[in-house]
Design a protein around this motif. Sequence first.
Motif, PDB file in Angstrom:
ATOM      1  N   LYS A   4       0.836  -1.043  -0.040  1.00 24.30           N
ATOM      2  CA  LYS A   4      -0.006   0.192   0.088  1.00 24.30           C
ATOM      3  C   LYS A   4       0.725   1.195  -0.012  1.00 24.30           C
ATOM      4  O   LYS A   4       1.990   1.403   0.762  1.00 24.30           O
ATOM      5  N   THR A   5       0.659   2.022  -0.946  1.00 25.08           N
ATOM      6  CA  THR A   5       1.641   3.343  -1.070  1.00 25.08           C
ATOM      7  C   THR A   5       0.860   4.625  -0.700  1.00 25.08           C
ATOM      8  O   THR A   5       1.380   5.768  -0.901  1.00 25.08           O
ATOM      9  N   ASN A   6      -0.622   4.698  -1.138  1.00 27.77           N
ATOM     10  CA  ASN A   6      -1.186   5.831  -0.700  1.00 27.77           C
ATOM     11  C   ASN A   6      -2.214   5.805   0.274  1.00 27.77           C
ATOM     12  O   ASN A   6      -2.851   4.942   0.499  1.00 27.77           O
ATOM     13  N   TYR A   7      -2.380   6.806   0.846  1.00 29.94           N
ATOM     14  CA  TYR A   7      -3.282   6.846   2.218  1.00 29.94           C
ATOM     15  C   TYR A   7      -3.993   8.079   2.223  1.00 29.94           C
ATOM     16  O   TYR A   7      -3.518   9.326   1.879  1.00 29.94           O
ATOM     17  N   ARG A   8      -5.179   8.251   2.990  1.00 26.27           N
ATOM     18  CA  ARG A   8      -5.969   9.184   2.934  1.00 26.27           C
ATOM     19  C   ARG A   8      -6.079   9.575   4.420  1.00 26.27           C
ATOM     20  O   ARG A   8      -6.717   8.532   5.054  1.00 26.27           O
ATOM     21  N   ALA A   9      -5.868  10.583   5.007  1.00 29.44           N
ATOM     22  CA  ALA A   9      -5.832  10.962   6.462  1.00 29.44           C
ATOM     23  C   ALA A   9      -6.317  12.354   6.964  1.00 29.44           C
ATOM     24  O   ALA A   9      -6.278  13.196   5.917  1.00 29.44           O
TER      25      ALA A   9
ATOM     26  N   SER B 297       1.633   9.903  -0.326  1.00 28.72           N
ATOM     27  CA  SER B 297       2.074   8.856  -1.197  1.00 28.72           C
ATOM     28  C   SER B 297       3.533   8.347  -0.777  1.00 28.72           C
ATOM     29  O   SER B 297       4.329   9.218  -0.348  1.00 28.72           O
ATOM     30  N   PHE B 298       3.538   6.926  -0.736  1.00 25.98           N
ATOM     31  CA  PHE B 298       4.890   6.522  -0.242  1.00 25.98           C
ATOM     32  C   PHE B 298       5.488   5.786  -1.672  1.00 25.98           C
ATOM     33  O   PHE B 298       6.397   4.981  -1.489  1.00 25.98           O
ATOM     34  N   LYS B 299       5.083   6.185  -2.930  1.00 26.26           N
ATOM     35  CA  LYS B 299       5.573   5.630  -4.101  1.00 26.26           C
ATOM     36  C   LYS B 299       6.898   6.555  -4.500  1.00 26.26           C
ATOM     37  O   LYS B 299       6.839   7.720  -4.583  1.00 26.26           O
TER      38      LYS B 299
ATOM     39  N   ALA C 130       9.686  15.870  22.328  1.00 26.60           N
ATOM     40  CA  ALA C 130       9.618  16.867  21.330  1.00 26.60           C
ATOM     41  C   ALA C 130      10.921  17.213  20.961  1.00 26.60           C
ATOM     42  O   ALA C 130      11.964  16.635  21.644  1.00 26.60           O
ATOM     43  N   PRO C 131      10.972  17.848  19.651  1.00 26.60           N
ATOM     44  CA  PRO C 131       9.648  18.162  18.892  1.00 26.60           C
ATOM     45  C   PRO C 131       9.582  16.646  17.825  1.00 26.60           C
ATOM     46  O   PRO C 131      10.524  15.881  17.591  1.00 26.60           O
ATOM     47  N   LEU C 132       8.344  16.553  17.582  1.00 30.37           N
ATOM     48  CA  LEU C 132       8.224  15.316  16.659  1.00 30.37           C
ATOM     49  C   LEU C 132       7.972  15.773  15.206  1.00 30.37           C
ATOM     50  O   LEU C 132       8.040  14.980  14.367  1.00 30.37           O
ATOM     51  N   VAL C 133       7.826  17.044  14.797  1.00 25.31           N
ATOM     52  CA  VAL C 133       7.876  17.384  13.388  1.00 25.31           C
ATOM     53  C   VAL C 133       8.742  17.227  12.515  1.00 25.31           C
ATOM     54  O   VAL C 133       9.066  17.067  11.332  1.00 25.31           O
ATOM     55  N   PRO C 134      10.120  17.184  12.933  1.00 20.99           N
ATOM     56  CA  PRO C 134      11.341  17.299  12.061  1.00 20.99           C
ATOM     57  C   PRO C 134      11.377  15.877  11.153  1.00 20.99           C
ATOM     58  O   PRO C 134      11.983  15.837  10.167  1.00 20.99           O
ATOM     59  N   ILE C 135      10.838  14.636  11.708  1.00 23.48           N
ATOM     60  CA  ILE C 135      10.751  13.652  10.617  1.00 23.48           C
ATOM     61  C   ILE C 135       9.916  14.215   9.348  1.00 23.48           C
ATOM     62  O   ILE C 135      10.227  13.742   8.174  1.00 23.48           O
ATOM     63  N   GLY C 136       8.875  14.852   9.613  1.00 25.96           N
ATOM     64  CA  GLY C 136       8.273  15.397   8.308  1.00 25.96           C
ATOM     65  C   GLY C 136       9.109  16.502   7.669  1.00 25.96           C
ATOM     66  O   GLY C 136       8.875  16.603   6.457  1.00 25.96           O
ATOM     67  N   ASP C 137       9.742  17.084   8.294  1.00 28.01           N
ATOM     68  CA  ASP C 137      10.655  18.301   7.719  1.00 28.01           C
ATOM     69  C   ASP C 137      11.516  17.503   6.616  1.00 28.01           C
ATOM     70  O   ASP C 137      11.986  17.844   5.620  1.00 28.01           O
ATOM     71  N   ARG C 138      12.301  16.499   7.336  1.00 30.64           N
ATOM     72  CA  ARG C 138      13.267  15.396   6.497  1.00 30.64           C
ATOM     73  C   ARG C 138      12.347  15.005   5.374  1.00 30.64           C
ATOM     74  O   ARG C 138      12.909  14.867   4.186  1.00 30.64           O
ATOM     75  N   LEU C 139      11.236  14.331   5.379  1.00 30.16           N
ATOM     76  CA  LEU C 139      10.610  13.355   4.374  1.00 30.16           C
ATOM     77  C   LEU C 139       9.886  14.424   3.395  1.00 30.16           C
ATOM     78  O   LEU C 139       9.797  14.140   2.143  1.00 30.16           O
ATOM     79  N   LEU C 140       9.319  15.588   3.973  1.00 29.77           N
ATOM     80  CA  LEU C 140       8.456  16.420   2.916  1.00 29.77           C
ATOM     81  C   LEU C 140       9.121  17.566   2.468  1.00 29.77           C
ATOM     82  O   LEU C 140       8.682  18.170   1.622  1.00 29.77           O
TER      83      LEU C 140
END
Length: 375
Positions: free
Chosen positions: A24-29, A49-51, A164-174
Amino acid sequence: MEAKDSFLMAIFQLILSIFTNMEKTNYRAVGVMSGTSLDGIDLVFTEISFKDEVGFSIINSQTIPYSAEWRQKLSSAINLEPAELHQLDIDYTFYLSEIIVQFIQKYDIDLLDAVCSHGHTVKHRPKHGITLQIGNLPKLSEALGIPVVCDFRVQDVELGGQGAPLVPIGDRLLFDQYKYCINLGGFANISLEEHSQRIAYDICPVNTVFNYFMQKIGEEYDENGKLARSGELNEELLQELNSLKFYAKKPPKSLGIEWVNSDVLPIIEKYRIEIPEILKTYAVHVAMQIANSLDGDSNSNVLLTGGGVFNTYLIEELKSRSSCNFIIPDKEVIDFKEALIFALLGILKLRGEINVLSSVTGAKIDHSSGRIFEP
């Protein structure tokens, strides 16, 4: 849960992720965030998307402002007795479920993989093994009829981290195209890659202080920093604020409202000066602390998000103290980046993938944090 048990659980999660079906590569959240500035509840409907590489699109977003009653309840929650706090947790969970249902119905959202909710932080004292976000009860999933991923900070604290902080994984990926990602919310926090590790920490309080003093004169916030711009700079107060011991600490480090109440507000209030003077001095203080966290290189791109971005006086003061290239994205990313990233944290948890970085929080290991509740 004992720290040893948390460590073993985190190891188990990492091993489990290796064997998890990743087709599964696409998620709706729906991502849900309530910050310490008490502006309101931010909601984002996103597809992630994780594709090939991780990508996202924000489809719908909305902020539901807190009523004066709820703002008062949440701001005073830290002083409640355990039984009262437990009841507030229940009440807030139901309130949150109503807000989320209204959001889903308003935008006719369906086929959701999960609602991913931060809850609202009431206590955060990681040195004492304490962090509490209300609104993260199983009743949330029962009320929504949708899987819920929530309570992201507790496991990290049990593993010796700051939670904290938890957001940095999103900074790295997005948002990896920026050298620095800075959010100007209740607190200013920063993340960056350093020696192949993500480093992140809280810099200083921002809107928790600005809004506290604006509310004393019957306003919610200082629009565009107009009042701060009109004030005089108090050099003595500025020097005392800049001398706070927290600023000399090395990361990982994080802040909570407790520190604002115990260390920052008493310093400011003992000066007995007018609100414009407080706001101007504090804006300069924030700009100086942020500038101290940057390399000052004109080739360094800095992504600025969060409500503090709209304080044009603060941004001018920041730009006057650093040669970095400050980038302000579209309003949707400014306002909803944190809610978006909590949606990502929840999906990573569902996938059994790491969503909290030990290099950021100081935990024993990278791990996949959060609790999953099924309706």
